[in-house]
Design a protein around this motif. Structure first.
Motif, mmCIF file in Angstrom:
data_model
loop_
_atom_site.group_PDB
_atom_site.id
_atom_site.type_symbol
_atom_site.label_atom_id
_atom_site.label_comp_id
_atom_site.label_asym_id
_atom_site.label_seq_id
_atom_site.Cartn_x
_atom_site.Cartn_y
_atom_site.Cartn_z
ATOM 1 N N GLY A 8 0.811 -1.212 0.000
ATOM 2 C CA GLY A 8 0.000 0.000 0.000
ATOM 3 C C GLY A 8 0.840 1.255 0.000
ATOM 4 O O GLY A 8 0.462 2.274 -0.583
ATOM 5 N N SER A 9 2.008 1.179 0.638
ATOM 6 C CA SER A 9 2.861 2.374 0.707
ATOM 7 C C SER A 9 3.398 2.747 -0.670
ATOM 8 O O SER A 9 3.885 3.850 -0.881
ATOM 9 N N MET A 10 3.317 1.778 -1.610
ATOM 10 C CA MET A 10 3.829 2.055 -2.962
ATOM 11 C C MET A 10 2.747 2.572 -3.900
ATOM 12 O O MET A 10 3.029 2.867 -5.057
ATOM 13 N N LEU A 11 1.519 2.656 -3.404
ATOM 14 C CA LEU A 11 0.397 2.972 -4.289
ATOM 15 C C LEU A 11 0.613 4.277 -5.078
ATOM 16 O O LEU A 11 0.451 4.314 -6.293
ATOM 17 N N ASN A 12 1.003 5.333 -4.331
ATOM 18 C CA ASN A 12 1.236 6.630 -4.981
ATOM 19 C C ASN A 12 2.322 6.540 -6.042
ATOM 20 O O ASN A 12 2.142 6.983 -7.171
ATOM 21 N N SER A 13 3.474 5.986 -5.646
ATOM 22 C CA SER A 13 4.596 5.949 -6.585
ATOM 23 C C SER A 13 4.267 5.037 -7.772
ATOM 24 O O SER A 13 4.668 5.326 -8.899
ATOM 25 N N TRP A 14 3.525 3.973 -7.519
ATOM 26 C CA TRP A 14 3.154 3.040 -8.598
ATOM 27 C C TRP A 14 2.273 3.733 -9.633
ATOM 28 O O TRP A 14 2.576 3.730 -10.830
ATOM 29 N N ILE A 15 1.209 4.386 -9.166
ATOM 30 C CA ILE A 15 0.264 4.986 -10.118
ATOM 31 C C ILE A 15 0.879 6.218 -10.808
ATOM 32 O O ILE A 15 0.703 6.424 -12.001
ATOM 33 N N TYR A 16 1.665 7.004 -10.050
ATOM 34 C CA TYR A 16 2.301 8.172 -10.682
ATOM 35 C C TYR A 16 3.437 7.753 -11.616
ATOM 36 O O TYR A 16 3.739 8.453 -12.583
ATOM 37 N N GLY A 17 4.057 6.621 -11.294
ATOM 38 C CA GLY A 17 5.093 6.093 -12.192
ATOM 39 C C GLY A 17 4.478 5.733 -13.534
ATOM 40 O O GLY A 17 5.015 6.072 -14.601
ATOM 41 N N ILE A 18 3.327 5.083 -13.479
ATOM 42 C CA ILE A 18 2.617 4.723 -14.719
ATOM 43 C C ILE A 18 2.193 5.993 -15.457
ATOM 44 O O ILE A 18 2.377 6.121 -16.668
ATOM 45 N N ALA A 19 1.678 6.958 -14.689
ATOM 46 C CA ALA A 19 1.225 8.218 -15.314
ATOM 47 C C ALA A 19 2.398 8.928 -15.999
ATOM 48 O O ALA A 19 2.249 9.444 -17.117
ATOM 49 N N GLY A 20 3.544 8.931 -15.336
ATOM 50 C CA GLY A 20 4.732 9.578 -15.924
ATOM 51 C C GLY A 20 5.115 8.918 -17.234
ATOM 52 O O GLY A 20 5.422 9.605 -18.217
ATOM 53 N N ASN A 21 5.067 7.588 -17.265
ATOM 54 C CA ASN A 21 5.424 6.874 -18.502
ATOM 55 C C ASN A 21 4.415 7.146 -19.615
ATOM 56 O O ASN A 21 4.789 7.341 -20.769
ATOM 57 N N VAL A 22 3.139 7.158 -19.236
ATOM 58 C CA VAL A 22 2.088 7.416 -20.226
ATOM 59 C C VAL A 22 2.294 8.808 -20.847
ATOM 60 O O VAL A 22 2.205 8.986 -22.070
ATOM 61 N N SER A 23 2.627 9.764 -19.980
ATOM 62 C CA SER A 23 2.858 11.133 -20.459
ATOM 63 C C SER A 23 4.080 11.178 -21.386
ATOM 64 O O SER A 23 4.051 11.811 -22.445
ATOM 65 N N LYS A 24 5.146 10.476 -20.973
ATOM 66 C CA LYS A 24 6.383 10.455 -21.767
ATOM 67 C C LYS A 24 6.115 9.885 -23.158
ATOM 68 O O LYS A 24 6.539 10.440 -24.160
ATOM 69 N N VAL A 25 5.376 8.783 -23.184
ATOM 70 C CA VAL A 25 5.070 8.147 -24.476
ATOM 71 C C VAL A 25 4.247 9.106 -25.342
ATOM 72 O O VAL A 25 4.479 9.237 -26.543
ATOM 73 N N TYR A 26 3.320 9.814 -24.700
ATOM 74 C CA TYR A 26 2.474 10.758 -25.446
ATOM 75 C C TYR A 26 3.333 11.864 -26.075
ATOM 76 O O TYR A 26 3.189 12.171 -27.254
ATOM 77 N N TRP A 27 4.249 12.433 -25.282
ATOM 78 C CA TRP A 27 5.087 13.517 -25.823
ATOM 79 C C TRP A 27 5.934 13.017 -26.981
ATOM 80 O O TRP A 27 6.182 13.729 -27.941
ATOM 81 N N ARG A 28 6.409 11.770 -26.861
ATOM 82 C CA ARG A 28 7.257 11.228 -27.933
ATOM 83 C C ARG A 28 6.469 11.046 -29.218
ATOM 84 O O ARG A 28 6.983 11.269 -30.303
ATOM 85 N N SER A 29 5.219 10.605 -29.065
ATOM 86 C CA SER A 29 4.454 10.369 -30.292
ATOM 87 C C SER A 29 3.769 11.627 -30.801
ATOM 88 O O SER A 29 3.227 11.631 -31.883
ATOM 89 N N HIS A 30 3.793 12.682 -30.006
ATOM 90 C CA HIS A 30 3.192 13.960 -30.446
ATOM 91 C C HIS A 30 4.221 15.069 -30.288
ATOM 92 O O HIS A 30 3.968 16.069 -29.626
#
Lengths: 193, 177
Positions: free
Chosen positions: A77-99
């Motif tokens: 549970g203590s990793m919940l924040n870092s886990w979901i924001y880690g995924i969000a960061g990657n999703v954002s990175k992929v978006y910037w690369r493709s756009h």
């Protein structure tokens, strides 16, 4: 007062642990709870990173879809924040690369309230905030992400470092660099704060 | 500006930049929750690797060729000791740089590898004529007291201590000329 704060933190930790355990057990109700807790935060996170309203909506959805696929990576549970924001960061990175052609949307699209200060101070303070917004926007993406994660999304240094996939020391150094740039930006404009 | 003040202003910016997400968003996301989440809980479903590497076309081509050579050597059993990579490296260097220095460069990479493995290896590539196919490029002592020698044409031989003295003397004579 401090006791209350500690109890509140323990409760929150218990809730997060329970949610993480239920997510690992592939409980759909836990998945819905995760959406309730995080969809607003993630939408704002994407907006603060400079994505448009439409893109932020799409990315929030994408982030949760990716999260379902990576439930197995969630350890506690203590990793919940870092886990979901880690995924969000990657999703954002992929978006910037493709756009790559897309320009980051200015935070100016979001209104800055004046607060309750007297009229003269109001305009001065609001102007300062406006300039700070611009300075944050101008930061390189990694530094901007560090500032947004820690100061705006209120992740601890450890959580934010994990979310960014780097060590705490590296994350602190990024934050320091970002603060230095922001300070420099202000002094360049001749502002004495 | 003090750091404290900057941090305070960043906190104020939090309130200023908070923007409500559209009300339908949460329901829309919930509709996409897979019926069977259990298939993902092992955590081995997908691995995303994001690499952003910018290299020139020539460097990329060289990296691909070297990788293929290494794989070929690894899977078809032509080990470093037997000179398989050496010969493949030679072909690559010949292709990229010309035949004269290719043997010397290939021997040098062989020398670096052997030195890394702890062998007392000596390299003569800097002083010999690259066109001399019988010049000693590298040599190292074997446990039985004899020497293993790689010549200018990348031929390998095991020679006695007396032979190695003769070979070195010959090289010195050639260099003196």
């Amino acid at each position: 007062m401090q006791q209350d704060h500690l109890t509140c933190m323990e409760n929150s930790e218990q809730r997060q642990n329970s949610l993480a355990a239920r997510l690992r057990a592939a409980n759909p109700a836990a998945a819905a709870e995760l959406v309730d807790i995080y969809y607003q935060q993630l939408y704002t996170f994407f907006r603060r990173l400079g994505h448009s309203c439409q893109a932020s909506e799409d990315l929030t959805q994408e982030c949760f879809i990716a999260a379902w696929q990576r439930i197995g990576q969630l350890r506690s549970g203590s990793m919940l924040n870092s886990w979901i924001y880690g995924i969000a960061g990657n999703v954002s990175k992929v978006y910037w690369r493709s756009h790559k052609a897309d320009k980051a949307v200015s935070l100016d699209e979001i209104d800055v309230p004046d607060g309750g200060a007297p009229e003269g101070e109001k305009s001065g303070h609001s102007e300062q905030l406006g300039r700070l917004k611009n300075a944050v926007e101008m930061l390189p993406m990694k530094l901007k992400q560090a500032v947004v994660l820690h100061y705006m999304q209120h992740l601890t240094i450890i959580e934010a470092a994990e979310a960014a996939g780097i060590r705490c020391g590296t994350f602190k150094s990024r934050l320091n660099r970002a603060l230095k740039i922001l300070k420099k930006q202000f002094s360049k404009d001749g502002e004495m704060l | 500006m003090s750091e404290e003040k900057l941090e305070k202003m960043l906190n104020e910016l939090v309130e200023a930049t908070s923007e409500p997400a559209p009300s339908y968003l949460s329901e829309e996301i919930k509709r996409q929750i897979p019926r069977d989440l259990s298939q993902h809980r092992v955590g081995l479903g997908n691995i995303s690797i994001i690499i952003n590497l910018r290299v020139s076309k020539l460097a990329a081509a060289a990296a691909i060729v070297i990788t293929l050579i290494l794989f070929a050597n690894f899977f078809w059993g032509r080990g470093q000791e037997s000179g398989g990579i050496l010969r493949s490296g030679k072909l690559l260097v010949e292709y990229l740089g010309g035949p004269d220095r290719s043997n010397v460069l290939a021997a040098k990479s062989r020398y670096e590898y052997l030195a890394q493995t702890g062998k007392a290896v000596v390299y003569y590539g800097d002083i010999v004529d690259p066109r001399d196919t019988s010049a000693v490029l590298i040599q190292w002592k074997l446990p039985d007291g004899r020497y293993r020698v790689v010549f200018g044409d990348l031929r390998e031989e095991t020679v006695s201590a007396e032979d190695i003295i003769l070979l070195q003397a010959r090289m010195l004579r050639k260099n003196a000329k």
